[in-house]
Design a protein around this motif. Sequence first.
Motif, PDB file in Angstrom:
ATOM      1  N   LEU A   1       0.830  -1.207   0.000  1.00  0.00           N
ATOM      2  CA  LEU A   1       0.000   0.000   0.000  1.00  0.00           C
ATOM      3  C   LEU A   1       0.866   1.259   0.000  1.00  0.00           C
ATOM      4  O   LEU A   1       0.556   2.242  -0.677  1.00  0.00           O
ATOM      5  CB  LEU A   1      -0.918  -0.009   1.222  1.00  0.00           C
ATOM      6  CG  LEU A   1      -2.051  -1.049   1.190  1.00  0.00           C
ATOM      7  CD1 LEU A   1      -2.711  -1.169   2.551  1.00  0.00           C
ATOM      8  CD2 LEU A   1      -3.094  -0.695   0.133  1.00  0.00           C
ATOM      9  N   ARG A   2       1.956   1.224   0.758  1.00  0.00           N
ATOM     10  CA  ARG A   2       2.863   2.384   0.801  1.00  0.00           C
ATOM     11  C   ARG A   2       3.436   2.675  -0.577  1.00  0.00           C
ATOM     12  O   ARG A   2       3.460   3.819  -1.041  1.00  0.00           O
ATOM     13  CB  ARG A   2       4.003   2.111   1.780  1.00  0.00           C
ATOM     14  CG  ARG A   2       5.067   3.209   1.809  1.00  0.00           C
ATOM     15  CD  ARG A   2       6.245   2.808   2.655  1.00  0.00           C
ATOM     16  NE  ARG A   2       7.009   1.742   2.062  1.00  0.00           N
ATOM     17  CZ  ARG A   2       8.012   1.906   1.205  1.00  0.00           C
ATOM     18  NH1 ARG A   2       8.355   3.112   0.832  1.00  0.00           N
ATOM     19  NH2 ARG A   2       8.674   0.874   0.729  1.00  0.00           N
TER      20      ARG A   2
ATOM     21  N   ILE B   1      -2.521   6.386   3.663  1.00  0.00           N
ATOM     22  CA  ILE B   1      -3.631   6.499   4.632  1.00  0.00           C
ATOM     23  C   ILE B   1      -4.337   5.152   4.786  1.00  0.00           C
ATOM     24  O   ILE B   1      -4.695   4.741   5.902  1.00  0.00           O
ATOM     25  CB  ILE B   1      -4.639   7.595   4.171  1.00  0.00           C
ATOM     26  CG1 ILE B   1      -3.933   8.953   4.046  1.00  0.00           C
ATOM     27  CG2 ILE B   1      -5.818   7.675   5.136  1.00  0.00           C
ATOM     28  CD1 ILE B   1      -3.295   9.431   5.332  1.00  0.00           C
ATOM     29  N   VAL B   2      -4.517   4.464   3.673  1.00  0.00           N
ATOM     30  CA  VAL B   2      -5.135   3.125   3.730  1.00  0.00           C
ATOM     31  C   VAL B   2      -4.272   2.189   4.562  1.00  0.00           C
ATOM     32  O   VAL B   2      -4.775   1.414   5.385  1.00  0.00           O
ATOM     33  CB  VAL B   2      -5.323   2.557   2.304  1.00  0.00           C
ATOM     34  CG1 VAL B   2      -5.939   1.162   2.361  1.00  0.00           C
ATOM     35  CG2 VAL B   2      -6.199   3.484   1.474  1.00  0.00           C
TER      36      VAL B   2
ATOM     37  N   ASN C   1      -4.729   3.020   8.207  1.00  0.00           N
ATOM     38  CA  ASN C   1      -6.001   2.484   8.720  1.00  0.00           C
ATOM     39  C   ASN C   1      -5.916   0.985   8.959  1.00  0.00           C
ATOM     40  O   ASN C   1      -6.484   0.450   9.918  1.00  0.00           O
ATOM     41  CB  ASN C   1      -7.134   2.792   7.735  1.00  0.00           C
ATOM     42  CG  ASN C   1      -7.416   4.288   7.657  1.00  0.00           C
ATOM     43  OD1 ASN C   1      -7.117   5.031   8.591  1.00  0.00           O
ATOM     44  ND2 ASN C   1      -7.972   4.740   6.544  1.00  0.00           N
ATOM     45  N   TRP C   2      -5.198   0.281   8.073  1.00  0.00           N
ATOM     46  CA  TRP C   2      -5.041  -1.168   8.249  1.00  0.00           C
ATOM     47  C   TRP C   2      -4.247  -1.493   9.514  1.00  0.00           C
ATOM     48  O   TRP C   2      -4.571  -2.454  10.232  1.00  0.00           O
ATOM     49  CB  TRP C   2      -4.350  -1.780   7.025  1.00  0.00           C
ATOM     50  CG  TRP C   2      -5.313  -2.321   6.029  1.00  0.00           C
ATOM     51  CD1 TRP C   2      -5.591  -1.835   4.794  1.00  0.00           C
ATOM     52  CD2 TRP C   2      -6.152  -3.471   6.186  1.00  0.00           C
ATOM     53  NE1 TRP C   2      -6.553  -2.587   4.161  1.00  0.00           N
ATOM     54  CE2 TRP C   2      -6.920  -3.618   5.004  1.00  0.00           C
ATOM     55  CE3 TRP C   2      -6.351  -4.388   7.214  1.00  0.00           C
ATOM     56  CZ2 TRP C   2      -7.835  -4.629   4.820  1.00  0.00           C
ATOM     57  CZ3 TRP C   2      -7.277  -5.415   7.043  1.00  0.00           C
ATOM     58  CH2 TRP C   2      -8.010  -5.532   5.858  1.00  0.00           C
ATOM     59  N   ILE C   3      -3.210  -0.703   9.794  1.00  0.00           N
ATOM     60  CA  ILE C   3      -2.422  -0.905  11.026  1.00  0.00           C
ATOM     61  C   ILE C   3      -3.332  -0.800  12.241  1.00  0.00           C
ATOM     62  O   ILE C   3      -3.310  -1.651  13.150  1.00  0.00           O
ATOM     63  CB  ILE C   3      -1.273   0.127  11.112  1.00  0.00           C
ATOM     64  CG1 ILE C   3      -0.171  -0.199  10.093  1.00  0.00           C
ATOM     65  CG2 ILE C   3      -0.702   0.206  12.523  1.00  0.00           C
ATOM     66  CD1 ILE C   3       0.870  -1.176  10.554  1.00  0.00           C
ATOM     67  N   HIS C   4      -4.132   0.269  12.244  1.00  0.00           N
ATOM     68  CA  HIS C   4      -5.059   0.499  13.369  1.00  0.00           C
ATOM     69  C   HIS C   4      -6.058  -0.655  13.487  1.00  0.00           C
ATOM     70  O   HIS C   4      -6.344  -1.144  14.585  1.00  0.00           O
ATOM     71  CB  HIS C   4      -5.785   1.832  13.165  1.00  0.00           C
ATOM     72  CG  HIS C   4      -6.741   2.174  14.278  1.00  0.00           C
ATOM     73  ND1 HIS C   4      -6.307   2.534  15.542  1.00  0.00           N
ATOM     74  CD2 HIS C   4      -8.109   2.186  14.308  1.00  0.00           C
ATOM     75  CE1 HIS C   4      -7.375   2.746  16.310  1.00  0.00           C
ATOM     76  NE2 HIS C   4      -8.469   2.555  15.584  1.00  0.00           N
ATOM     77  N   ARG C   5      -6.565  -1.097  12.346  1.00  0.00           N
ATOM     78  CA  ARG C   5      -7.563  -2.177  12.360  1.00  0.00           C
ATOM     79  C   ARG C   5      -6.958  -3.482  12.857  1.00  0.00           C
ATOM     80  O   ARG C   5      -7.575  -4.211  13.633  1.00  0.00           O
ATOM     81  CB  ARG C   5      -8.110  -2.343  10.945  1.00  0.00           C
ATOM     82  CG  ARG C   5      -9.156  -3.432  10.832  1.00  0.00           C
ATOM     83  CD  ARG C   5      -9.705  -3.501   9.433  1.00  0.00           C
ATOM     84  NE  ARG C   5     -10.564  -4.652   9.259  1.00  0.00           N
ATOM     85  CZ  ARG C   5     -11.108  -5.017   8.113  1.00  0.00           C
ATOM     86  NH1 ARG C   5     -10.880  -4.298   7.030  1.00  0.00           N
ATOM     87  NH2 ARG C   5     -11.877  -6.092   8.031  1.00  0.00           N
TER      88      ARG C   5
END
Length: 1328
Positions: A126-127, A133-134, A137-141
């Motif tokens: 993704l990076r 940002i996606v 959000n995945w890290i947080h999820r």
Amino acid sequence: MKSMRPQPSIRVYNNLMSVSVKIEQYSFALKVFDEMLQMGFPVDIYTMNIAVNCCFHLKDMYSGFAIVAFFFKSGYEPDAVTINPLIKGLFLEGKEAEAVKLFQKVLDLKLCEPDQVMILHLIDGLRKTGQVIVAYNWIHRLESCGWRPGVKAYNTLIDGLCKGGKMDDAVQLLPKMISKGVLPNVVTYNIMIKGLCDNGRHTDVRDLLTEMANSTISLDVQTFNILIDAYCKEGKMEEATNVLEIMTQQNISPNVVTYNTLIDGFCMKSEMDRAKQLLDSMVEMGLKPDIVSYSILLNGYCKKGCVDEALLLFLEIPSKGLVPDTHTYTTMIHGLFSKYRFVEGWNLFEDMEAQQVCCPDLHTYTTLLAVLCKNGEMDKAVSLLHQIEDKGFTPDIVTYNSLLNGYCKKGSVDEARLLFLEIPKKGLVRTNHTYNTMIHGLFSEYKFAEGCKLFEDMEDQQLRPDLHTYTILLDGLCRNREINEAVSLLSLIEDKGFTPNAVTYGALINGLCKNGKHCIARHLFNQLPSNGVQPGVEIYNTIIGSFCQEGSFEEVKRLLVEMEDRGCGPNRVTYNVIIGSLLKQNEADKARSFMEEMREKGFSADSATSSMPDGVDFFLKLMKDLAPNRCCSSAGRGSMLPKVYVLLGKMSRRAAVSAINLIHGRGFLNRWSHKSDFSVVKGLDDAVKLFGEMKSMRPEPSILAYNNLMSVCVKIEQYSFALEVFDEMLQMGFPVDIYTMSIAVNCCCHLKDINSGFAIIAFFFKSGYEPDAATISPLIKGLFLEGKEAEAGVLFEKVVDLKLCEPDRVMILHLIDGLCKTGQIVAARDWLIRLECSEWRPDVKAYSTLIDGLCKGGKVDYALQLLPKMINRGVLPDVVTYTSVFKGLCDNGRLSDALELLYEMANSKISLNVFTFSILIDAYCKEGKMEEAVNVLDIMTQQNICPNVVTYSTLIDGFCMKGEIDRAKQILDYMVEMGLKPNIVSYSSLLNGYCKKGSVDEAWRLFLEIPSKGLVHNTHTCTTMIHGLFSKYRFVEGWKLFEDMEAQHVHPNLHTYTTLLDVLCRNGKIDAAFSLVRIIEDKGFNLDIVSYNSLLNGYCKEGSVLEAWHLFREIPNKGLVRDNRTYNTMIHGLFREYKFFYGCKLFEFMEDQQVLPDLCTYNILLGGVCRKREIGEAVSLLPLIEDKGFTPDVVTYGALINGLCKNGKHGIARFLFNQLLSNGVQPDVHIYSMIIGSYCQEGSFEEVKRLLVEMENRGCAPNHVTYNVIIGSLIKQNEFDMARAFREEMHEKGFSAADSATSAKCRWFFTQIDGLCAQGNCILVSQY
């Protein structure tokens, strides 16, 4: 294994697949997997993981998913090891949406527990695709779901945030990861520090360093390098030096990058002495400065104007064991030109081309072109432009700006205008500098209205005028005597946010003075210091001229003192203005005083001033010559992007919002997910059917569904249909997205329709989307595949300059690989260096590709120098990197250096693989060291590295080259015993060995045996066999095989036809040969120099030297270069026809054409001299051959001995013969026959018998020529009994007496003798 009973276990088969993966034989591993399935073998999850991993390595994600689907149906559930390569592969293929979707399914369906590797693949993918940002959000999820990402995943995300300009988010993430129990490491902090430094947030950097110290995380060399670089960029060199001292105190050794950064910093500050001290200090520390170090220092000297010091440094570089590169040469050339040392600059450029160490690049040529333009040599400049284009470079806007400037300076405004209008047609965008140059040119020629119109046009084109533009405009108003407008423009410049500089004020002051506004000019001059502007010598000259006109010489003296006090000494123009004014006012004594002062300061007077004549004419001329100069500094390019890109950016965001609403707000994903099964699409018919169903569905399927259909079409290689779907979507008014575009562009590249690919990009630009790396990468690769490397380079350049997207590693790899494959190694290296200095660091694959290109291009030393550089950059070479260098060294015969590299690999704990060993074996084989090659094979076995088919084929070829065919055959048999199946290359090598040894029958048997091995003959095997048959004069069989070859649809290649052509020429069938030439050309082949050499040889052998000469002259017209063999054949043909003068002239011409004569050439020359009976010259030619570095061989000595014998110099011939063995030459049957003939002429038959015994002992048996020489001589001397004895011996050895003209006479003679003896007429026999 397949034939074993009982059958091996699944573990054994898995081990075989695993070993195949280790040696990178992914296709074979999948073949094993396929056979296991066909055998009904009970494969397990480990087998599946290996198979899926192989698909990833082969970039065949479709097969990978098919394997996973198969295992699902078989009741197995994939684990994280299975899913990881699928996710990574999807990202690498630019299918980030599918990668995320797969990860989502892993979570939702609980297929397996995501491990750290899987999470890292997701975040990193993704990076790299700009979706930071996606990723965030995945890290947080993931954290909230209990799957804690590791430090590598956080580092990857932080790096993406920093590079994307989201520093605050990166800073906030640091405490969050600590609170989650993930401790940052030195890599984390380095990423953060670099990001903060790049954004000028030094306070935050200090806080971060304190935090590192509190966390007991030691700074590494990379950290310090980042800090030093940041200080250098801000010009804080003392702070940068302090950091170096801290490194030493903490026992952290600075590397070459550290010192280079500091040297560059001091050079930017023009502190050259300190920069040089650093270079010396670097050497004292045991570090070897690289070419970058010297290039930086060189550039610093040149920018400071210290060109002599720069030149001394440049000349010193080779003594340091370094080779100046293109950048070094260009910097030095530019430095010389900047000091008007044009002759030296051009000489250096010629040396650069002559050395052939590095090739000039576009920057080099632009530097040359700029100096031609500055000197008004426009014809030469335009000629150089054509040369630049002929060399494959695409001139950029800088090049055209130089041409434009040249035309304007020369006053050729019409030519400049035409060029200005031509620039957009070249695919280039005019810059501020382009407009500034053109406007200034128009104003210089008093075309004010046109210049002002162009200024307005500039603003209409969304190009923001800079300070230099306004300065030119102000100067133009002054030229047009619009002084009030010029004064009011000064205020407007300030209102536009610019701060007028010395050039701006100089233009206005000059205009005011010229228009008699001296008071306003002086008032403005007096305001300069308070406005923060230090007046230069040009402004002082203008004001001094103003006071001179009024006769205020006291003010002039005051200003001269002020100039000295401010460090702005008067120049030649200052004094000439003053002296001229004094002369006008008849102040001759004062003028003479200033003249003396002027000369003391080293200035020369103008031609008018120096003579100091009287008269009105002089003063008029003087005033004209001494008009105050006006000076405009060059401006850089504007930094603001055109408004259209801003609008596009806004449209892109709106499109993104619309897409989100479309997908999530209207629930398309949910509705479509239960209606589709894309796995049913196996071919084109399935895809067409599904597309028809989708179009008739209500509600209409989502964009994701259509994208999936296009993606499936790509997987089954139905690119045209995928584009048809795309076209229908557009016609239906369907809201296509960036992913649709990426698929469509990729399809165009697969179909080699790059124009359509760019058309799609243009369409999406207009629609508000911005392409990403996944879209651009296939375009770059496609352009290279179509041979449009210049366009590919320009596209990459635009990506970087216009920041269209962030170049990922795939895009960088495509660029480097494409340039290397098209032979532009230097350009590839320059790009790599440029990327190293940017935020887009090349990875090990890019470095490995460049190193491979350098090695294949013969630049192995450059490749070796690149190894430590890449390590310094933090990119560790892998086994592929080392293997490329290793192969390059071996191919160049540098086996000792190659072995040293192996030790370096061992020290770096990099294991040798089968490719490395195979290369080493190949190197030994090429040098004929077969025992060493076999020893390497033993070492492979000891290290449990399984030799592959290539390894054994290499050994077979090596033994064949040595003529040891039995051992080659043993290797082939052993290969089969080891469970490897020889391929057609293995048999081709053995076949070639038999043919070269003359064992054509064995070769023929092997040739007929090949189909029984399950192999199919290819062009190479058939050509080898045909050549072997022809070499033994078995022409009927050879031609029959050629006919069979065509009948079996094995297509002949140029080598095949050349073989046929050669045999026709050797047999004197020239007409048939030329008929074959026409056939070859009709087949679409272009004859090479080998083919023409055969034709030339045929003519010469036939004695048709005139036809041969016409053909020889025709060769360059065919676009071919004559080689040694061409010249040798022609010279030999001329000598055979006794055209010695022309042969010798051609030899001289050969040397003039830089075609170096070889030993064969000198052998022919020696034979020609002997044929001409110039024996003295022939004997003296022998030491000359040795002086040229050649070792005379058996052919050389044979030609000379033959010439000596034929010219009655038997004593010298025998002496030379007796010296052969001591000279390391084994005489052959031809030389023995000559010497035997020499003794026969003298009747020394005892010596003849001794030589015959010697021949047998040395394994050099006499042939029919030898016997015919002896028998002929015996008959001449009436030694009939002895002659008959030799005849019988000759028959016993299988030689026929009818083999030559001489033996035919002997045969007739013996027939007569035998007849007389049968009749009892022995007396008559004796008389006969």
